[in-house]
Scaffold this motif. Structure first.
Motif: not given
Length: 184
Positions: A46-56, A65-67, A85-89, A112-117
Motif C-alpha cells: 500500500i505504502e509503495a503505491g501499488t494497491v488500487f481500490m475500485l469504489r462504487d 495490486t499492480v507492481t 508489470r505483475f498483478i496479484n490479489k 496502466r502497465a502499457a502506460n508505464e512502459g
C-alpha cells in the motif's frame, strides 16, 4: 466506478476483503488464501503505491495490486529483463460478483502497465485453482508454466506458481481513473 490508489487507512478493509474471498473460495472447495496474508507485507505494498481500490460510491467493489516487482523465484532472468508489470490479489466483493469487474480490472491493469512502459502484464495464480486459471485464459492470458519450487510469502510451500501473461495495452474498462498516472 472510480479506481484510486489505496491508503494505509484501507489496510483493515483489505484484510477483511481477503478473508471474505477466502471464505467464498472455501465453499468452492479451494484452499486458496486459507492462510492469512501478513498485514505488514500488505501495508508495504500500500505504502509503495501499488494497491488500487475500485469504489462504487462509499462501497469497495474490488481491488488489484499492480507492481513492477515479481514474486521471487517465479520468472526467469530473461523474462525479468522484459518490461513487465505483475498483478496479484485481484479480488471482487461478492456483492459485485457476476459483472466481470475482475476482467475490467485486468483491462485497467493492462492499460496502466502499457502506460508505464511494460510490454507484459503477468501473474501467478493458485496452482490448484483450475477455474481461476480458466478465468485468466478466458481474459487473454497465456499459460507460461507452473512453478512449484520455493516458498510462499505467508509461509509454507509455494502454492501460487501457475504463471501466465498477456500483452499490456489499452483495453476497455469503463472506470474513472483517479490514480497517479505514471508514464514511460
Amino acid at each position: 466506478m472510480i479506481i484510486e490508489t489505496a491508503t494505509p487507512a484501507d489496510l483493515e478493509h483489505l484484510l477483511a476483503f481477503r478473508r471474505e474471498a477466502a471464505t467464498w473460495l472455501q465453499t468452492l472447495g479451494s484452499d486458496q488464501w486459507s492462510r492469512d496474508y501478513p498485514a505488514d507485507k500488505l501495508l508495504a505494498t500500500i505504502e509503495a503505491g501499488t494497491v488500487f481500490m475500485l469504489r462504487d460510491g462509499a462501497e469497495t467493489a474490488g481491488t488489484i495490486t499492480v507492481t513492477p516487482e515479481a514474486e521471487p523465484g517465479l520468472w526467469s532472468p530473461g523474462e525479468l529483463a522484459e518490461p513487465s508489470r505483475f498483478i496479484n490479489k485481484l479480488t471482487v466483493s461478492r456483492a459485485y460478483a457476476g459483472h466481470d469487474l475482475g476482467g475490467r480490472l485486468l483491462n485497467w491493469a493492462g492499460e496502466r502497465a502499457a502506460n508505464e512502459g511494460a510490454v507484459w502484464l503477468r501473474l501467478d495464480a493458485w496452482t490448484t485453482n483450475e477455474p481461476l486459471q480458466r478465468y485468466y485464459l478466458e481474459h487473454g492470458f497465456t499459460h507460461v508454466r507452473t512453478e512449484l519450487e520455493g516458498g510462499a510469502v505467508n509461509g509454507g510451500p509455494r502454492v501460487s506458481g501457475w504463471l501466465a501473461q498477456r500483452a499490456a495495452g489499452p483495453a476497455e474498462h469503463g472506470f474513472t481513473d483517479r490514480t497517479v498516472r505514471v508514464t514511460a
